[in-house]
Each structure stands twice: as structure tokens, then as C-alpha cells.
Design an enzyme around this catalytic site. Structure first.
Site, PDB file in Angstrom:
ATOM      1  N   ARG A  47       0.867  -1.184   0.000  1.00  0.00           N
ATOM      2  CA  ARG A  47       0.000   0.000   0.000  1.00  0.00           C
ATOM      3  C   ARG A  47       0.897   1.226   0.000  1.00  0.00           C
ATOM      4  O   ARG A  47       2.124   1.119   0.095  1.00  0.00           O
ATOM      5  CB  ARG A  47      -0.994   0.011   1.180  1.00  0.00           C
ATOM      6  CG  ARG A  47      -0.618  -0.704   2.437  1.00  0.00           C
ATOM      7  CD  ARG A  47       0.526  -0.118   3.207  1.00  0.00           C
ATOM      8  NE  ARG A  47       0.372   1.308   3.472  1.00  0.00           N
ATOM      9  CZ  ARG A  47       1.347   2.140   3.674  1.00  0.00           C
ATOM     10  NH1 ARG A  47       2.599   1.727   3.627  1.00  0.00           N
ATOM     11  NH2 ARG A  47       1.137   3.420   3.905  1.00  0.00           N
ATOM     12  N   GLY A  48       0.280   2.401  -0.134  1.00  0.00           N
ATOM     13  CA  GLY A  48       1.030   3.631  -0.331  1.00  0.00           C
ATOM     14  C   GLY A  48       1.064   3.950  -1.811  1.00  0.00           C
ATOM     15  O   GLY A  48       1.432   3.103  -2.633  1.00  0.00           O
ATOM     16  N   ALA A  49       0.686   5.178  -2.179  1.00  0.00           N
ATOM     17  CA  ALA A  49       0.479   5.505  -3.590  1.00  0.00           C
ATOM     18  C   ALA A  49       1.678   5.193  -4.483  1.00  0.00           C
ATOM     19  O   ALA A  49       1.524   4.510  -5.502  1.00  0.00           O
ATOM     20  CB  ALA A  49       0.063   6.971  -3.729  1.00  0.00           C
ATOM     21  N   GLN A 199      -1.817   2.054  10.237  1.00  0.00           N
ATOM     22  CA  GLN A 199      -0.561   2.174   9.493  1.00  0.00           C
ATOM     23  C   GLN A 199       0.480   2.983  10.261  1.00  0.00           C
ATOM     24  O   GLN A 199       1.682   2.760  10.101  1.00  0.00           O
ATOM     25  CB  GLN A 199      -0.802   2.828   8.128  1.00  0.00           C
ATOM     26  CG  GLN A 199      -1.633   1.996   7.173  1.00  0.00           C
ATOM     27  CD  GLN A 199      -3.088   2.431   7.164  1.00  0.00           C
ATOM     28  OE1 GLN A 199      -3.626   2.805   8.205  1.00  0.00           O
ATOM     29  NE2 GLN A 199      -3.723   2.390   6.012  1.00  0.00           N
ATOM     30  N   ASP A 240      -2.132  10.822  -1.874  1.00  0.00           N
ATOM     31  CA  ASP A 240      -2.539   9.824  -2.851  1.00  0.00           C
ATOM     32  C   ASP A 240      -3.010  10.455  -4.153  1.00  0.00           C
ATOM     33  O   ASP A 240      -2.960   9.817  -5.200  1.00  0.00           O
ATOM     34  CB  ASP A 240      -3.640   8.935  -2.272  1.00  0.00           C
ATOM     35  CG  ASP A 240      -3.080   7.962  -1.251  1.00  0.00           C
ATOM     36  OD1 ASP A 240      -2.854   6.800  -1.620  1.00  0.00           O
ATOM     37  OD2 ASP A 240      -2.833   8.362  -0.097  1.00  0.00           O
ATOM     38  N   ASN A 250      -5.449  12.253   1.133  1.00  0.00           N
ATOM     39  CA  ASN A 250      -4.504  11.417   1.882  1.00  0.00           C
ATOM     40  C   ASN A 250      -5.309  10.559   2.848  1.00  0.00           C
ATOM     41  O   ASN A 250      -6.540  10.650   2.912  1.00  0.00           O
ATOM     42  CB  ASN A 250      -3.481  12.291   2.616  1.00  0.00           C
ATOM     43  CG  ASN A 250      -2.306  11.478   3.146  1.00  0.00           C
ATOM     44  OD1 ASN A 250      -1.683  10.720   2.402  1.00  0.00           O
ATOM     45  ND2 ASN A 250      -1.997  11.610   4.415  1.00  0.00           N
ATOM     46  N   LYS A 251      -4.630   9.720   3.589  1.00  0.00           N
ATOM     47  CA  LYS A 251      -5.307   8.786   4.492  1.00  0.00           C
ATOM     48  C   LYS A 251      -6.289   9.509   5.405  1.00  0.00           C
ATOM     49  O   LYS A 251      -6.046  10.617   5.872  1.00  0.00           O
ATOM     50  CB  LYS A 251      -4.256   8.045   5.317  1.00  0.00           C
ATOM     51  CG  LYS A 251      -4.815   6.955   6.220  1.00  0.00           C
ATOM     52  CD  LYS A 251      -5.662   5.941   5.469  1.00  0.00           C
ATOM     53  CE  LYS A 251      -4.905   5.251   4.359  1.00  0.00           C
ATOM     54  NZ  LYS A 251      -5.765   4.314   3.584  1.00  0.00           N
TER      55      LYS A 251
END
Length: 349
Positions: A47-49, A199, A240, A250-251
Site C-alpha cells: 500500500r502507499g500511492a 498504518q 494519494d 490522503n489517508k
């Protein structure tokens, strides 16, 4: 200093560190089919853009490399299915679509030049490796630009995980923190846990601890308290998707952090590669927000922590550009008005 390796291309296949198992276990899997790579992205093995972009490029490459097509015509017919399968995994992170578009363009160039399938397959593998290599270089550049804005001595807050695990390099937000720390700045990082997937607690705290960077883990509902009373010198998060006007997805939890930062005069920064820009949309209202399973809220590692009631899980929120002090990229620092500065950086000016 320790740098995590979330994804790697090998002769055996695409190797990914299962981020769902951290910090308790460090387990990696090897994927040899694009469907499996797509599943790994969707289920958050990776995960993570930026890292999702690397995984998507490698997914295309492994799909083509292991295709049973006997002719260029057969491979051309299969290629859109590979792209579509990977495109349906995570809707918010624009790096995913950037990587797929890049692999699509490269496939078109190659297939116009040659019908030699072996040559085409080798070239697409090299393209996927290049994407990964470029992400590493990008992170270093972002880190150098952003470090100049970090306090020389004090606390820095972040959100979710925007470290090596999220990018395949040294990280975007954590890359900024890492470079500043290596330059001798006495930084102490406040890490919100980032419910519901944790996360921050599971990944960012693990990365910082392994890297020897001082940190304190806090719960999400402590953010306002520490911004008001904790002498926080800066906040830096990843992104993201960044719209043309600077609105940034973003998250989930980032928006409220930015609002509280503004209230308490703490500068709020974004660290992200230019590939995260989506200049085709005017503002954050046009950013699709991924809705994940309710069970990720009502359960924790498979254990129910809430009664059997409806639960919402928007995985991202959008921070309006007016709350963002600057956006760090590999090409430089964008400042307001973002419509002009982002367009200039995207054009390489």
C-alpha cells in the site's frame, strides 16, 4: 540507516513484503501472475500511492512476461485485460493509473516497432524496473527539498505511513524526516496510530524505530492536544492524489489534522511525487474516495471489537489547499497559488 524493501523484481517473480503482518512478522510472497499482483494491491499486502504504482508496473510486466500468447495479435488482445484488472484495485491513488498509462504507452511503442514477443517482454520488464528506480531517486529529491522546512530542534507530526514501505524508496513524508535527521536536525516524531488500519502504529513506528529516529506513538484523538500544547514545529504527510488547485487526498484523518494545525499555527506540508498530481480535475471534490469494508472498523486483526452494527470506512479524506503551507516534490517546492505552481512543476519549469 535501515530502509525497508516492500517490493522487488526477481527472476522468480514480484516479491512483496506483507505489510499486513508487520510489525509482528516479516513475511514476503512471490507473485508470478498479474491477477495475484492485483489481489495483493487490493488486499493491502502492499500500500502507499508510489508503491502501488511500482506494483502496478510490475504487475503489467509479469502479466506480459508469463502470457501464453503465441503472437503479437494475441498479446494485444490480452493486454487490455491485464490493465483493467490492475486498474480496478484501488481507485484513489493516482500513481496506480500513472504507472498503468506509462506501461500502456511503452507497450504501444514496442508493438509498433517489433513483433518479437521475447524482445517486447524484456523491454516491459526493464520499464517496470525503471519505474522502481525512478521512485527511489524521486524520494531522495523530495527529502532534500522538504528537509529545509523541518525544525532544527523539535517535534514533527505525520499521518499514516509515507515511508519506504509506501514508496519503494526512502519514503515521501518519512523521506523528508529521514533526510532532516541525517543532516543533524534533532527531530522527534509524533506518530498517530491511524485507525482503523493502524498504518501509523504498525508501519511508521516500525520504520522510524528500525531507523533509529526518535518517536512517540499517540492515538488519533490526541492530535489536537499535542498540536495545542506539544510544541510541534511542523506536520508533513504524503498524498494519494493532488488536484489542480492543490486540494490533496490522503489517508483518513489528514483533513482534521490540517484544520487543527491551522488553528494552532503549525505549518502543514505535503510530500509527494509529481506523478501524484491529477491536473485533469479542478479540485478535491472530483477525487474518488475509496470505501473499504466495514469489517476493518468493527474488527481488529479478525477479532470483533464492536457490536454487529453498520460501520463506515472512507479510506481517504481531502485537505483543501488553503490549509497546506507547501507541497514538496522531486522537482521543487510548490507554494500557493497552487494552480500555477503545480502546473509549472508538472511541465518541468
Amino acid at each position: 540507516m535501515y530502509v525497508a524493501q516492500p517490493i522487488e523484481w526477481t527472476d522468480r517473480g514480484v516479491v512483496m513484503l506483507d505489510q499486513r503482518r508487520l510489525p509482528g512478522e516479516e513475511i514476503s510472497y512471490t507473485y508470478t501472475g498479474y491477477q495475484d499482483v492485483a489481489r495483493a494491491i487490493r488486499e493491502m499486502v502492499i500500500r502507499g500511492a508510489p508503491a502501488i504504482g511500482v506494483a502496478a508496473a510490475m504487475g503489467v510486466a509479469i502479466g506480459v512476461q508469463n502470457s501464453s500468447a503465441k503472437s503479437l495479435a494475441e498479446l494485444r488482445a490480452e493486454f487490455p485485460l491485464i490493465l483493467d484488472t490492475l486498474a480496478k484495485t484501488r481507485p484513489t491513488a493516482v500513481d496506480l493509473f500513472w504507472a498503468l498509462d506509462r506501461m500502456k504507452r511503452r507497450f504501444a511503442e514496442l508493438s509498433a516497432e517489433t513483433s518479437d514477443l521475447d524482445r517486447l517482454k524484456r523491454a516491459l520488464v526493464e520499464e517496470a524496473k525503471a519505474v522502481h528506480g525512478e521512485k527511489r531517486a524521486t524520494d531522495l529529491a523530495i527529502g532534500r527539498f522538504g528537509a529545509e522546512f523541518m525544525p532544527h530542534n523539535g517535534r514533527v507530526m505525520t499521518q499514516c505511513n509515507a515511508g519506504a514501505l509506501a514508496t519503494g524508496g526512502i519514503g515521501t513524508a518519512l523521506g523528508v524526516i529521514r533526510v532532516a535527521f541525517e543532516q543533524g536536525r534533532k527531530i522527534h516524531v509524533l506518530v498517530p496510530e491511524t485507525r482503523p488500519y493502524l498504518q501509523g502504529a504498525r508501519l511508521t513506528a516500525w520504520e522510524l524505530h528500525r531507523g533509529g529516529i526518535p518517536l512517540t506513538l499517540i492515538t488519533d484523538n490526541m492530535v489536537g492536544h499535542f498540536l495545542k500544547s506539544g510544541k510541534v514545529g511542523a506536520i508533513v504527510t504524503g498524498a494519494d492524489r493532488i488536484a489542480a488547485n492543490g486540494d490533496t487526498a490522503n489517508k483518513i484523518g489528514t483533513y482534521q489534522m490540517a484544520v487543527l494545525a491551522k488553528e494552532n499555527n503549525v505549518p502543514f506540508y505535503i510530500a509527494a511525487p509529481v506523478s501524484t498530481f491529477d491536473l485533469s480535475i479542478p479540485d478535491g471534490e472530483h477525487i474518488p474516495i475509496e470505501e473499504r469494508a466495514a469489517a476493518e472498523v468493527t474488527h481488529l486483526q479478525g477479532v470483533r471489537i464492536a457490536p454487529d452494527v453498520p460501520a463506515a470506512h472512507p479510506a481517504f479524506d481531502v485537505t483543501p489547499a488553503r490549509y497546506i503551507a507547501a507541497i514538496f516534490t522531486e522537482r521543487g517546492v510548490a507554494l500557493a497559488p497552487y494552480k500555477e505552481s503545480l502546473a509549472a512543476l508538472a511541465a518541468g519549469r
